[in-house]
Design a protein around this motif. Structure first.
Motif, mmCIF file in Angstrom:
data_model
loop_
_atom_site.group_PDB
_atom_site.id
_atom_site.type_symbol
_atom_site.label_atom_id
_atom_site.label_comp_id
_atom_site.label_asym_id
_atom_site.label_seq_id
_atom_site.Cartn_x
_atom_site.Cartn_y
_atom_site.Cartn_z
ATOM 1 N N ALA A 24 0.832 -1.206 0.000
ATOM 2 C CA ALA A 24 0.000 0.000 0.000
ATOM 3 C C ALA A 24 0.867 1.256 0.000
ATOM 4 C CB ALA A 24 -0.920 -0.002 1.223
ATOM 5 N N ILE A 25 1.908 1.246 0.820
ATOM 6 C CA ILE A 25 2.836 2.385 0.844
ATOM 7 C C ILE A 25 3.530 2.523 -0.507
ATOM 8 C CG2 ILE A 25 4.989 3.251 1.852
ATOM 9 C CD1 ILE A 25 4.095 2.012 4.524
ATOM 10 N N ILE A 42 0.951 4.053 -3.043
ATOM 11 C CA ILE A 42 0.703 5.491 -2.850
ATOM 12 C C ILE A 42 1.947 6.303 -3.211
ATOM 13 C CG2 ILE A 42 0.255 7.288 -1.139
ATOM 14 C CD1 ILE A 42 -2.276 5.890 -1.639
ATOM 15 N N PRO A 82 -7.069 4.674 -3.289
ATOM 16 C CA PRO A 82 -7.467 4.490 -1.884
ATOM 17 C C PRO A 82 -8.615 3.499 -1.679
ATOM 18 C CG PRO A 82 -7.051 6.799 -2.308
ATOM 19 C CD PRO A 82 -7.008 6.105 -3.646
ATOM 20 N N ILE A 100 -6.991 -0.009 -1.683
ATOM 21 C CA ILE A 100 -6.228 -0.292 -0.459
ATOM 22 C C ILE A 100 -7.182 -0.522 0.705
ATOM 23 C CG2 ILE A 100 -4.575 0.660 1.190
ATOM 24 C CD1 ILE A 100 -3.314 2.202 -1.144
ATOM 25 N N THR A 115 1.630 -1.826 -6.088
ATOM 26 C CA THR A 115 0.724 -2.788 -5.444
ATOM 27 C C THR A 115 1.322 -4.175 -5.349
ATOM 28 O OG1 THR A 115 -0.381 -3.240 -7.559
ATOM 29 C CG2 THR A 115 -1.407 -1.598 -6.097
ATOM 30 N N ALA A 146 -1.346 5.715 3.639
ATOM 31 C CA ALA A 146 -1.431 4.355 3.110
ATOM 32 C C ALA A 146 -1.606 3.350 4.242
ATOM 33 C CB ALA A 146 -0.173 4.030 2.304
#
Length: 400
Positions: free
Chosen positions: A12-13, A16, A155, A158, A341, A365
């Protein structure tokens, strides 16, 4: 599976930050000609942020604005607007439309015309498809098929990475999309990109070459159907059918268009090392100024580049950011989001720490994965939004 939560947070980090880095790398090249690009850039600097100057202010307040190295544009701004909204829970859509979007109008950088026109309607307290808007305004809203929706859907993916059915993600993406865009090109493109992201972030094994494209083509029923959601959707659908009497037919034609673009991706990927990136992107209409900004085209371009460069993600990101003649900031942002991802964040190297608001992006994230929700509901205004914005600006000016 013990490391699944940690891996999901890292992905996720990476997604983003990958989106923000792609945005910041591609933004300086958004409207640059090939000759001036060659004069300005060397191969050694393709993976570095640059300080640059853009013309701003339109016809009434023309001026030059210095953009610092690593600064991002509206693509990342709107990802953050949406992320903060989702962390409000059931209030997310009203909060996004009536608080985040109106306030975004005060600090937006590089925002698209369709999004800004829709935001102006929300500032007036009505949806952009409302009968209270002029016929011209509503027509322009339903004609808006740009990539302004697809570029911000990360978003949702996630937040719902652990759900087993894409349907609830699709519902959110549609509701999000109609807030600013009415044409199926914007919405179908966003749904297809959302499904690609959702499948990628849930993956536990390595990604096979071309697998994202095949997954999209094999599971089109999951992203291609017009989601049936409640609330404002029914008002919107009624307005859509009034404005475009064959809206569902137009939706199906757009799905066919998206599918055709994905089949082109498959064909280009099948060439392996013989595939030429610019030729593939040209076949996807990435350089066609008439439709290069469409949601369908941006999605296909990002899916192609992420699929081709999955083993070498930083190369894929720079290819997107330097595809001169294309909508480079958005395509690079979407490519970076998709690469992140399934690749996490390490591939971004020094970029991830030097992009604007890097720490905050990582925190957002993480909050989306851990569901670190806002502690209480907030008051969301329906009317008087413009007056509130004006008062807010007056207060800021008084404090200077």
């Amino acid at each position: 599976m013990a490391d699944r939560p940690h891996r999901l947070i890292d992905n996720a980090i990476g997604a983003i930050l990958g989106a923000a880095c792609g945005d910041a790398l591609g933004w300086p090249n958004e409207r640059v000609g090939r000759s001036s690009f060659r004069n300005r850039q060397s191969q050694a600097s393709l993976q570095e942020f640059t300080r640059w100057t853009r013309r701003s202010g339109g016809r009434y307040y023309p001026h030059e604005e210095v953009i610092e190295a690593g600064d991002y544009s509206d693509d990342t701004q709107l990802i953050l607007c949406l992320a903060r909204s989702l962390l409000l829970g059931n209030q997310w859509w009203d909060y996004f439309c009536r608080i985040e979007l109106p306030f975004w109008s005060l600090y937006e950088r590089g925002g698209g015309g369709a999004t800004k026109r829709a935001v102006d309607a929300w500032i007036d307290g009505v949806p952009p498809w409302s009968r209270e808007r002029t016929t011209k305004d509503v027509k322009r809203y339903f004609d808006a098929g740009g990539n302004g929706v697809a570029m911000r859907v990360l978003p949702h993916v996630i937040f719902y990475a652990n759900v087993e059915d894409f349907a609830c993600v699709a519902e959110n993406i549609l509701l999000d999309g109609i807030a600013t865009h009415g044409h199926p090109r914007a919405l179908v493109g966003a749904l297809a990109y959302g499904y690609a992201l959702w499948g990628a972030i849930r993956r536990t094994g390595s990604l096979k070459f071309g697998e994202v494209v095949e997954d999209l083509l094999d599971n089109s029923i999951k992203w291609a159907s017009l989601p049936q959601v409640g609330g404002a959707y029914y008002e919107w659908l009624e307005a859509a059918n009034l404005r475009v009497s064959t809206y569902e037919k137009l939706w199906k034609a757009t799905v066919d268009e998206m599918t055709s673009l994905l089949e082109t991706c498959r064909e280009e990927l099948s060439k392996g090392a013989m595939s030429v990136d610019d030729d593939a992107l040209r076949a996807l209409h990435c350089f066609d100024k008439k439709i290069s900004g469409a949601g369908t085209v941006a999605t296909a371009s990002a899916v192609f580049l992420a699929s081709r460069y999955a083993p070498d993600p930083i190369h894929g990101l720079t290819k997107a950011a330097n595809a001169i003649g294309a909508d480079t900031d958005t395509i690079a942002s979407m490519t970076g989001g998709l690469l992140g991802t399934f690749s996490g964040s390490e591939w971004l190297s020094s970029l991830k720490s030097t992009v604007q608001d890097s720490k905050y992006l990582a925190e957002i994230a993480t909050a989306l994965v851990t569901k670190n929700m806002a502690p209480k509901s907030v008051e969301i205004p329906v009317n008087g939004i413009r007056a509130r914005l004006n008062k807010f600006m007056d207060t800021l000016l008084e404090k200077k």
